[in-house]
Design a protein around this motif. Structure first.
Motif, PDB file in Angstrom:
ATOM      1  N   LYS A   1       0.833  -1.205   0.000  1.00 20.30           N
ATOM      2  CA  LYS A   1       0.000   0.000   0.000  1.00 20.30           C
ATOM      3  C   LYS A   1       0.866   1.252   0.000  1.00 20.30           C
ATOM      4  O   LYS A   1       0.609   2.196  -0.754  1.00 20.30           O
ATOM      5  CB  LYS A   1      -0.926  -0.014   1.228  1.00 20.30           C
ATOM      6  CG  LYS A   1      -1.873   1.136   1.293  1.00 20.30           C
ATOM      7  CD  LYS A   1      -2.939   1.036   0.236  1.00 20.30           C
ATOM      8  CE  LYS A   1      -3.977   2.119   0.436  1.00 20.30           C
ATOM      9  NZ  LYS A   1      -4.966   2.127  -0.607  1.00 20.30           N
ATOM     10  N   VAL A   2       1.903   1.252   0.823  1.00 20.35           N
ATOM     11  CA  VAL A   2       2.819   2.403   0.866  1.00 20.35           C
ATOM     12  C   VAL A   2       3.502   2.580  -0.480  1.00 20.35           C
ATOM     13  O   VAL A   2       3.645   3.703  -0.974  1.00 20.35           O
ATOM     14  CB  VAL A   2       3.852   2.238   2.001  1.00 20.35           C
ATOM     15  CG1 VAL A   2       4.982   3.234   1.880  1.00 20.35           C
ATOM     16  CG2 VAL A   2       3.171   2.365   3.349  1.00 20.35           C
ATOM     17  N   LYS A   3       3.886   1.481  -1.104  1.00 25.53           N
ATOM     18  CA  LYS A   3       4.529   1.555  -2.419  1.00 25.53           C
ATOM     19  C   LYS A   3       3.568   2.122  -3.467  1.00 25.53           C
ATOM     20  O   LYS A   3       3.968   2.942  -4.294  1.00 25.53           O
ATOM     21  CB  LYS A   3       5.015   0.165  -2.836  1.00 25.53           C
ATOM     22  CG  LYS A   3       5.833   0.164  -4.093  1.00 25.53           C
ATOM     23  CD  LYS A   3       6.377  -1.221  -4.397  1.00 25.53           C
ATOM     24  CE  LYS A   3       7.196  -1.192  -5.674  1.00 25.53           C
ATOM     25  NZ  LYS A   3       7.736  -2.509  -5.996  1.00 25.53           N
ATOM     26  N   SER A   4       2.297   1.727  -3.421  1.00 22.64           N
ATOM     27  CA  SER A   4       1.338   2.249  -4.390  1.00 22.64           C
ATOM     28  C   SER A   4       1.034   3.722  -4.130  1.00 22.64           C
ATOM     29  O   SER A   4       0.874   4.499  -5.075  1.00 22.64           O
ATOM     30  CB  SER A   4       0.058   1.410  -4.406  1.00 22.64           C
ATOM     31  OG  SER A   4      -0.634   1.528  -3.197  1.00 22.64           O
ATOM     32  N   ILE A   5       0.977   4.129  -2.861  1.00 24.50           N
ATOM     33  CA  ILE A   5       0.767   5.546  -2.545  1.00 24.50           C
ATOM     34  C   ILE A   5       1.955   6.371  -3.016  1.00 24.50           C
ATOM     35  O   ILE A   5       1.791   7.448  -3.598  1.00 24.50           O
ATOM     36  CB  ILE A   5       0.518   5.733  -1.029  1.00 24.50           C
ATOM     37  CG1 ILE A   5      -0.824   5.117  -0.633  1.00 24.50           C
ATOM     38  CG2 ILE A   5       0.575   7.202  -0.642  1.00 24.50           C
ATOM     39  CD1 ILE A   5      -1.053   5.047   0.865  1.00 24.50           C
ATOM     40  N   LYS A   6       3.162   5.866  -2.784  1.00 24.46           N
ATOM     41  CA  LYS A   6       4.364   6.561  -3.244  1.00 24.46           C
ATOM     42  C   LYS A   6       4.357   6.678  -4.761  1.00 24.46           C
ATOM     43  O   LYS A   6       4.676   7.729  -5.315  1.00 24.46           O
ATOM     44  CB  LYS A   6       5.612   5.808  -2.780  1.00 24.46           C
ATOM     45  CG  LYS A   6       6.899   6.471  -3.196  1.00 24.46           C
ATOM     46  CD  LYS A   6       8.104   5.664  -2.735  1.00 24.46           C
ATOM     47  CE  LYS A   6       9.386   6.264  -3.255  1.00 24.46           C
ATOM     48  NZ  LYS A   6      10.547   5.440  -2.906  1.00 24.46           N
ATOM     49  N   GLY A   7       3.951   5.617  -5.446  1.00 20.84           N
ATOM     50  CA  GLY A   7       3.863   5.651  -6.907  1.00 20.84           C
ATOM     51  C   GLY A   7       2.893   6.709  -7.393  1.00 20.84           C
ATOM     52  O   GLY A   7       3.146   7.411  -8.370  1.00 20.84           O
ATOM     53  N   PHE A   8       1.762   6.848  -6.689  1.00 14.74           N
ATOM     54  CA  PHE A   8       0.802   7.888  -7.065  1.00 14.74           C
ATOM     55  C   PHE A   8       1.403   9.276  -6.885  1.00 14.74           C
ATOM     56  O   PHE A   8       1.255  10.141  -7.747  1.00 14.74           O
ATOM     57  CB  PHE A   8      -0.489   7.769  -6.244  1.00 14.74           C
ATOM     58  CG  PHE A   8      -1.387   8.951  -6.444  1.00 14.74           C
ATOM     59  CD1 PHE A   8      -2.109   9.104  -7.623  1.00 14.74           C
ATOM     60  CD2 PHE A   8      -1.496   9.932  -5.475  1.00 14.74           C
ATOM     61  CE1 PHE A   8      -2.919  10.216  -7.827  1.00 14.74           C
ATOM     62  CE2 PHE A   8      -2.301  11.036  -5.669  1.00 14.74           C
ATOM     63  CZ  PHE A   8      -3.016  11.181  -6.841  1.00 14.74           C
ATOM     64  N   TYR A   9       2.067   9.512  -5.762  1.00 15.10           N
ATOM     65  CA  TYR A   9       2.645  10.835  -5.529  1.00 15.10           C
ATOM     66  C   TYR A   9       3.752  11.160  -6.529  1.00 15.10           C
ATOM     67  O   TYR A   9       3.894  12.312  -6.948  1.00 15.10           O
ATOM     68  CB  TYR A   9       3.142  10.973  -4.088  1.00 15.10           C
ATOM     69  CG  TYR A   9       1.999  11.129  -3.109  1.00 15.10           C
ATOM     70  CD1 TYR A   9       0.999  12.067  -3.321  1.00 15.10           C
ATOM     71  CD2 TYR A   9       1.919  10.337  -1.985  1.00 15.10           C
ATOM     72  CE1 TYR A   9      -0.048  12.213  -2.449  1.00 15.10           C
ATOM     73  CE2 TYR A   9       0.870  10.482  -1.087  1.00 15.10           C
ATOM     74  CZ  TYR A   9      -0.115  11.425  -1.327  1.00 15.10           C
ATOM     75  OH  TYR A   9      -1.153  11.566  -0.450  1.00 15.10           O
ATOM     76  N   VAL A  10       4.518  10.163  -6.923  1.00  9.33           N
ATOM     77  CA  VAL A  10       5.527  10.382  -7.969  1.00  9.33           C
ATOM     78  C   VAL A  10       4.832  10.744  -9.278  1.00  9.33           C
ATOM     79  O   VAL A  10       5.241  11.683  -9.977  1.00  9.33           O
ATOM     80  CB  VAL A  10       6.433   9.140  -8.133  1.00  9.33           C
ATOM     81  CG1 VAL A  10       7.271   9.224  -9.391  1.00  9.33           C
ATOM     82  CG2 VAL A  10       7.322   8.969  -6.914  1.00  9.33           C
ATOM     83  N   HIS A  11       3.762  10.021  -9.611  1.00 12.62           N
ATOM     84  CA  HIS A  11       2.984  10.300 -10.820  1.00 12.62           C
ATOM     85  C   HIS A  11       2.433  11.729 -10.777  1.00 12.62           C
ATOM     86  O   HIS A  11       2.502  12.472 -11.764  1.00 12.62           O
ATOM     87  CB  HIS A  11       1.855   9.282 -10.925  1.00 12.62           C
ATOM     88  CG  HIS A  11       1.074   9.342 -12.194  1.00 12.62           C
ATOM     89  ND1 HIS A  11      -0.003   8.556 -12.426  1.00 12.62           N
ATOM     90  CD2 HIS A  11       1.205  10.094 -13.309  1.00 12.62           C
ATOM     91  CE1 HIS A  11      -0.517   8.820 -13.611  1.00 12.62           C
ATOM     92  NE2 HIS A  11       0.206   9.758 -14.171  1.00 12.62           N
ATOM     93  N   LEU A  12       1.883  12.132  -9.624  1.00 12.27           N
ATOM     94  CA  LEU A  12       1.349  13.486  -9.468  1.00 12.27           C
ATOM     95  C   LEU A  12       2.437  14.537  -9.641  1.00 12.27           C
ATOM     96  O   LEU A  12       2.237  15.550 -10.326  1.00 12.27           O
ATOM     97  CB  LEU A  12       0.693  13.626  -8.089  1.00 12.27           C
ATOM     98  CG  LEU A  12       0.111  14.992  -7.736  1.00 12.27           C
ATOM     99  CD1 LEU A  12      -1.026  15.352  -8.676  1.00 12.27           C
ATOM    100  CD2 LEU A  12      -0.366  14.985  -6.286  1.00 12.27           C
ATOM    101  N   PHE A  13       3.597  14.314  -9.045  1.00 11.70           N
ATOM    102  CA  PHE A  13       4.710  15.254  -9.156  1.00 11.70           C
ATOM    103  C   PHE A  13       5.158  15.399 -10.610  1.00 11.70           C
ATOM    104  O   PHE A  13       5.339  16.517 -11.099  1.00 11.70           O
ATOM    105  CB  PHE A  13       5.879  14.777  -8.276  1.00 11.70           C
ATOM    106  CG  PHE A  13       7.087  15.646  -8.357  1.00 11.70           C
ATOM    107  CD1 PHE A  13       7.113  16.879  -7.731  1.00 11.70           C
ATOM    108  CD2 PHE A  13       8.218  15.242  -9.059  1.00 11.70           C
ATOM    109  CE1 PHE A  13       8.234  17.698  -7.803  1.00 11.70           C
ATOM    110  CE2 PHE A  13       9.341  16.053  -9.144  1.00 11.70           C
ATOM    111  CZ  PHE A  13       9.347  17.286  -8.512  1.00 11.70           C
ATOM    112  N   VAL A  14       5.308  14.280 -11.310  1.00 12.91           N
ATOM    113  CA  VAL A  14       5.709  14.315 -12.718  1.00 12.91           C
ATOM    114  C   VAL A  14       4.645  15.025 -13.552  1.00 12.91           C
ATOM    115  O   VAL A  14       4.962  15.827 -14.436  1.00 12.91           O
ATOM    116  CB  VAL A  14       5.987  12.886 -13.243  1.00 12.91           C
ATOM    117  CG1 VAL A  14       6.170  12.869 -14.746  1.00 12.91           C
ATOM    118  CG2 VAL A  14       7.203  12.305 -12.547  1.00 12.91           C
ATOM    119  N   TYR A  15       3.373  14.759 -13.259  1.00 13.01           N
ATOM    120  CA  TYR A  15       2.254  15.414 -13.958  1.00 13.01           C
ATOM    121  C   TYR A  15       2.356  16.936 -13.825  1.00 13.01           C
ATOM    122  O   TYR A  15       2.232  17.667 -14.806  1.00 13.01           O
ATOM    123  CB  TYR A  15       0.938  14.905 -13.383  1.00 13.01           C
ATOM    124  CG  TYR A  15      -0.288  15.639 -13.852  1.00 13.01           C
ATOM    125  CD1 TYR A  15      -0.873  15.345 -15.075  1.00 13.01           C
ATOM    126  CD2 TYR A  15      -0.880  16.631 -13.062  1.00 13.01           C
ATOM    127  CE1 TYR A  15      -2.012  16.011 -15.503  1.00 13.01           C
ATOM    128  CE2 TYR A  15      -2.013  17.296 -13.483  1.00 13.01           C
ATOM    129  CZ  TYR A  15      -2.580  16.983 -14.703  1.00 13.01           C
ATOM    130  OH  TYR A  15      -3.703  17.647 -15.125  1.00 13.01           O
TER     131      TYR A  15
END
Length: 105
Positions: free
Chosen positions: A18-32
């Protein structure tokens, strides 16, 4: 006791995923945010100037990528992201209370 440790290990693995998927989302948001900011600013400083802000093409990447980002958020956070964690329980209680009032009136 070994069974209890196995359950704790499973909890740890699920929490880590879950932490890994949340981190992945935040990375995606930052790149966006960074990439779309660069695209919009570079478009504004190009030949069209600030007038391009009123054109559909200036925002098409941002809009469609934003839709993908929203789906990513739903996959990570689920519907709790919008409705809240206990929304279903509150709605069920509300409907049950309404039904009880209707039968007694």
């Amino acid at each position: 006791m070994e069974n209890n440790n196995y359950t704790e290990e499973q909890k740890y693995i699920r929490a880590k995923k879950k932490v890994k998927s949340i981190k992945g989302f935040y990375v995606h948001l930052f790149v966006y945010i960074i990439i779309n900011g660069v695209i919009i600013l570079s478009t504004a400083f190009s030949e069209g100037g600030w007038q391009v802000f009123w054109e559909w093409q200036s925002y098409s990447t941002t809009i469609f990528w934003g839709i993908g980002l929203a789906f990513h958020a739903f996959s990570v956070f689920g519907m709790d992201f919008i409705l809240g964690k206990d929304w279903e329980d509150r709605k069920i209680n509300e409907l049950m209370n309404k039904e009880n009032r209707d039968t007694w009136e």
